[in-house]
Scaffold this motif. Structure first.
Motif, short mmCIF file in Angstrom:
data_model
loop_
_atom_site.label_atom_id
_atom_site.label_comp_id
_atom_site.label_asym_id
_atom_site.label_seq_id
_atom_site.Cartn_x
_atom_site.Cartn_y
_atom_site.Cartn_z
N TRP A 1 -15.29 -3.31 4.02
CA TRP A 1 -15.18 -1.89 3.63
C TRP A 1 -14.80 -1.73 2.16
O TRP A 1 -15.15 -0.73 1.54
CB TRP A 1 -14.20 -1.15 4.53
N LEU A 2 -14.13 -2.74 1.57
CA LEU A 2 -13.78 -2.67 0.15
C LEU A 2 -15.02 -2.82 -0.74
O LEU A 2 -15.01 -2.36 -1.88
CB LEU A 2 -12.77 -3.76 -0.20
N THR A 3 -16.04 -3.46 -0.22
CA THR A 3 -17.26 -3.65 -1.02
C THR A 3 -18.21 -2.46 -0.89
O THR A 3 -19.23 -2.41 -1.59
CB THR A 3 -18.00 -4.93 -0.57
N LEU B 1 -5.82 -4.29 4.68
CA LEU B 1 -5.62 -4.38 3.24
C LEU B 1 -4.27 -5.01 2.90
O LEU B 1 -4.19 -5.87 2.01
CB LEU B 1 -5.73 -3.00 2.60
N THR C 1 0.87 -1.18 0.00
CA THR C 1 0.00 0.00 0.00
C THR C 1 0.90 1.23 0.00
O THR C 1 1.53 1.54 1.01
CB THR C 1 -0.93 0.02 1.23
N GLN D 1 -7.91 -0.10 8.41
CA GLN D 1 -8.20 -0.38 7.01
C GLN D 1 -6.95 -0.78 6.22
O GLN D 1 -6.92 -1.83 5.57
CB GLN D 1 -8.86 0.83 6.35
N TRP E 1 -5.75 3.14 -7.82
CA TRP E 1 -7.13 3.31 -7.36
C TRP E 1 -7.36 4.79 -7.11
O TRP E 1 -6.81 5.37 -6.17
CB TRP E 1 -7.37 2.50 -6.09
N PRO F 1 -9.89 -1.55 -8.85
CA PRO F 1 -11.27 -2.04 -8.80
C PRO F 1 -11.49 -3.28 -9.66
O PRO F 1 -12.26 -4.17 -9.28
CB PRO F 1 -12.08 -0.84 -9.33
N LEU G 1 -10.28 -6.27 -7.71
CA LEU G 1 -11.25 -6.69 -6.70
C LEU G 1 -12.39 -7.48 -7.32
O LEU G 1 -12.83 -8.50 -6.76
CB LEU G 1 -11.80 -5.47 -5.95
N ALA H 1 -11.14 5.10 -3.83
CA ALA H 1 -10.22 4.99 -2.69
C ALA H 1 -10.67 5.92 -1.58
O ALA H 1 -10.96 7.10 -1.83
CB ALA H 1 -8.81 5.33 -3.14
N LEU I 1 -14.00 -10.44 0.12
CA LEU I 1 -13.30 -9.17 0.30
C LEU I 1 -13.58 -8.58 1.67
O LEU I 1 -14.67 -8.80 2.23
CB LEU I 1 -13.73 -8.17 -0.77
#
Length: 267
Positions: free
Chosen positions: A104-106, A131, A56, A127, A74, A88, A91, A111, A101
């Motif tokens: 929170w990513l869904t 991740l 990240t 988060q 992102w 995206p 994912l 971003a 997943l």
């Protein structure tokens, strides 16, 4: 007379290449499980030194974070910038392959960090910590996603090329059809894209895979070395044409592309 002869020869060569498997069939990458793992580690090393923290990142003077082993972009806004957004899609690919997943990513399509400063303020928060752990557990699927990108990229590159460019590109792909050559193509298309997006150009010149393949000479002994020199030329031109200073990145880019000639793939 000579010009007519050359034109006739080009037509014959074009017909011959068009009838070859590379033209008539989809472009498919065939790597065994061990080679796929090796590829993923190579890309992670090239993009993030195989460090968990580098899964990240948000580079200075960029408008987006880069995530995963391939540093997939992102954007934090609905209005996208000039560079191709991949995270995206990654994912979606993971979800289609049965991966659950983080919740929170869904729940967000962009971003959730408004700036680089906000990103690094949250770097050790729940988060981004989650991740990084999630991405470290999904190395194989990220690698497969990159392989799929190349398989899709080659037909698109050809569709966006003239007949003469197709001749050159197909010849270069034939020379790069070894496992080491495939690794080179996979790493570069992830690194700098296909080269067909008009928004990813400076002063009308792109720097993607298409441009490198066309910059390679027709005759050479070592295709990996030739690819590296062609990539060096294309990336140097990018830096010269850039609207802002990118010179600080060029040294690392050169190291990366010239290292292709040293790739050794397990058999």
């Amino acid at each position: 007379m000579f010009r007519r002869y050359i034109n006739h020869l080009c037509v014959i060569l074009f017909i011959s290449l068009c009838s070859s498997p590379l033209f008539s069939q989809p472009y498919l990458v065939s790597l065994n499980e061990e080679q796929t793992v090796q590829l993923g580690n190579l890309i992670w090393k090239n993009e993030g030194q195989q460090k968990l923290a580098h899964l990240t990142t948000w580079n200075e003077n960029e408008d987006f974070p880069s995530l995963g082993i391939g540093h997939f972009i992102w954007y934090p806004t609905v209005d996208k910038g000039p560079f191709k957004e991949q995270f995206p899609q990654l994912l979606t690919f993971m979800n289609e392959n049965g991966v659950e997943l983080p919740t929170w990513l869904t729940q967000t399509s962009t971003a959730p960090w408004s700036s680089r400063e906000a990103f690094y303020e949250a770097f050790d928060g729940p988060q981004l910590t989650e991740l990084r752990q999630f991405l470290s557990e999904q190395l194989a699927l990220q690698t497969r996603f990159i392989i799929l990108r190349l398989e899709k990229a080659i037909p698109i590159i050809l569709d966006n090329s003239t007949a003469l460019e197709q001749l050159v590109i197909k010849q270069q792909l034939t020379q790069l059809s070894t496992p080491e050559g495939i690794f080179t193509l996979l790493d570069y298309v992830n690194f700098k894209g296909e080269g067909i997006n008009l928004s990813e150009r400076y002063q009308g010149h792109g720097w993607g895979l298409k441009q490198v393949l066309l910059a390679m000479p027709i005759n050479y002994e070592n295709p990996l070395r030739s690819f590296g020199f062609a990539a060096d030329e294309v990336l140097t031109r990018r830096v010269k044409n850039a609207p802002r200073d990118e010179l600080r990145w060029l040294k690392g880019w050169r190291v990366r592309v010239h290292a292709y000639q040293n790739i050794k793939v397990t058999r």
